[in-house]
Scaffold this motif. Structure first.
Motif, PDB file in Angstrom:
ATOM      1  N   ALA A  16       0.831  -1.193   0.000  1.00  0.00           N
ATOM      2  CA  ALA A  16       0.000   0.000   0.000  1.00  0.00           C
ATOM      3  C   ALA A  16       0.871   1.251   0.000  1.00  0.00           C
ATOM      4  O   ALA A  16       2.091   1.173   0.072  1.00  0.00           O
ATOM      5  N   VAL A  17       0.237   2.382  -0.054  1.00  0.00           N
ATOM      6  CA  VAL A  17       0.921   3.673  -0.064  1.00  0.00           C
ATOM      7  C   VAL A  17       0.340   4.522   1.056  1.00  0.00           C
ATOM      8  O   VAL A  17      -0.868   4.521   1.286  1.00  0.00           O
ATOM      9  N   ALA A  18       1.191   5.272   1.719  1.00  0.00           N
ATOM     10  CA  ALA A  18       0.729   6.188   2.758  1.00  0.00           C
ATOM     11  C   ALA A  18       0.468   7.556   2.148  1.00  0.00           C
ATOM     12  O   ALA A  18       1.259   8.051   1.351  1.00  0.00           O
ATOM     13  N   LEU A  19      -0.632   8.156   2.499  1.00  0.00           N
ATOM     14  CA  LEU A  19      -0.978   9.498   2.062  1.00  0.00           C
ATOM     15  C   LEU A  19      -1.274  10.309   3.317  1.00  0.00           C
ATOM     16  O   LEU A  19      -2.333  10.153   3.918  1.00  0.00           O
ATOM     17  N   PRO A  20      -0.325  11.138   3.745  1.00  0.00           N
ATOM     18  CA  PRO A  20      -0.582  11.943   4.947  1.00  0.00           C
ATOM     19  C   PRO A  20      -1.734  12.915   4.692  1.00  0.00           C
ATOM     20  O   PRO A  20      -1.830  13.493   3.616  1.00  0.00           O
ATOM     21  N   LEU A  34      -8.864  11.095  -1.206  1.00  0.00           N
ATOM     22  CA  LEU A  34      -8.617   9.661  -1.095  1.00  0.00           C
ATOM     23  C   LEU A  34      -9.244   8.892  -2.254  1.00  0.00           C
ATOM     24  O   LEU A  34      -8.611   8.003  -2.833  1.00  0.00           O
ATOM     25  N   VAL A  35     -10.465   9.228  -2.605  1.00  0.00           N
ATOM     26  CA  VAL A  35     -11.144   8.560  -3.726  1.00  0.00           C
ATOM     27  C   VAL A  35     -10.392   8.823  -5.029  1.00  0.00           C
ATOM     28  O   VAL A  35     -10.187   7.913  -5.830  1.00  0.00           O
ATOM     29  N   ALA A  36      -9.955  10.056  -5.229  1.00  0.00           N
ATOM     30  CA  ALA A  36      -9.233  10.413  -6.452  1.00  0.00           C
ATOM     31  C   ALA A  36      -7.932   9.621  -6.595  1.00  0.00           C
ATOM     32  O   ALA A  36      -7.474   9.360  -7.714  1.00  0.00           O
ATOM     33  N   ARG A  37      -7.359   9.217  -5.484  1.00  0.00           N
ATOM     34  CA  ARG A  37      -6.104   8.457  -5.513  1.00  0.00           C
ATOM     35  C   ARG A  37      -6.332   6.949  -5.445  1.00  0.00           C
ATOM     36  O   ARG A  37      -5.399   6.176  -5.320  1.00  0.00           O
ATOM     37  N   GLY A  38      -7.585   6.539  -5.481  1.00  0.00           N
ATOM     38  CA  GLY A  38      -7.888   5.112  -5.525  1.00  0.00           C
ATOM     39  C   GLY A  38      -7.809   4.404  -4.188  1.00  0.00           C
ATOM     40  O   GLY A  38      -7.691   3.182  -4.138  1.00  0.00           O
ATOM     41  N   ALA A  58     -18.494  10.103   3.724  1.00  0.00           N
ATOM     42  CA  ALA A  58     -18.439  10.830   2.458  1.00  0.00           C
ATOM     43  C   ALA A  58     -17.790  10.024   1.334  1.00  0.00           C
ATOM     44  O   ALA A  58     -17.836  10.436   0.185  1.00  0.00           O
ATOM     45  N   ALA A  59     -17.191   8.889   1.653  1.00  0.00           N
ATOM     46  CA  ALA A  59     -16.484   8.107   0.636  1.00  0.00           C
ATOM     47  C   ALA A  59     -16.611   6.622   0.948  1.00  0.00           C
ATOM     48  O   ALA A  59     -16.695   6.236   2.111  1.00  0.00           O
ATOM     49  N   PRO A  60     -16.597   5.791  -0.090  1.00  0.00           N
ATOM     50  CA  PRO A  60     -16.726   4.335   0.115  1.00  0.00           C
ATOM     51  C   PRO A  60     -15.398   3.706   0.544  1.00  0.00           C
ATOM     52  O   PRO A  60     -14.754   2.990  -0.209  1.00  0.00           O
ATOM     53  N   LEU A  61     -14.977   4.000   1.760  1.00  0.00           N
ATOM     54  CA  LEU A  61     -13.715   3.479   2.294  1.00  0.00           C
ATOM     55  C   LEU A  61     -13.973   2.621   3.515  1.00  0.00           C
ATOM     56  O   LEU A  61     -14.943   2.828   4.246  1.00  0.00           O
TER      57      LEU A  61
END
Length: 85
Positions: A16-20, A34-38, A58-61
């Motif tokens: 996986a990738v970390a997105l601060p 987050l959605v835009a980055r998959g 707000a997002a399907p996570l």
């Protein structure tokens, strides 16, 4: 610290990738980033539980919470289990 190390090991193991994220940003904006980055999951600590809940509304996570137990071990639980205690 320890929590960051646990998170990084999990990221590498799961490829996986970390997105601060900036916790002061609106949840809807963070969700769209987050959605835009998959992103498919959001990993956070118990202090970020409220923000995580707002983002996942707000997002399907899938939100996963890292719970520290005794300073040496941690466990990851779904955010719904973290709310239950």
């Amino acid at each position: 610290g320890f929590d960051e190390a646990v998170g990084l090991v999990g990221l590498f193991a799961g490829q996986a990738v970390a997105l601060p994220l900036d916790a002061s940003a609106p949840a809807a904006r963070l969700a769209s980033m987050l959605v835009a980055r998959g992103a498919r999951a959001l990993v956070l600590d118990e202090a970020g539980l409220e923000l995580g809940q707002a983002i996942t509304r707000a997002a399907p996570l899938v939100a996963l919470v890292v719970q520290a137990r005794d300073g040496e071990h941690a466990r990851v639980v779904p955010s719904s289990a973290a709310r239950e205690g």
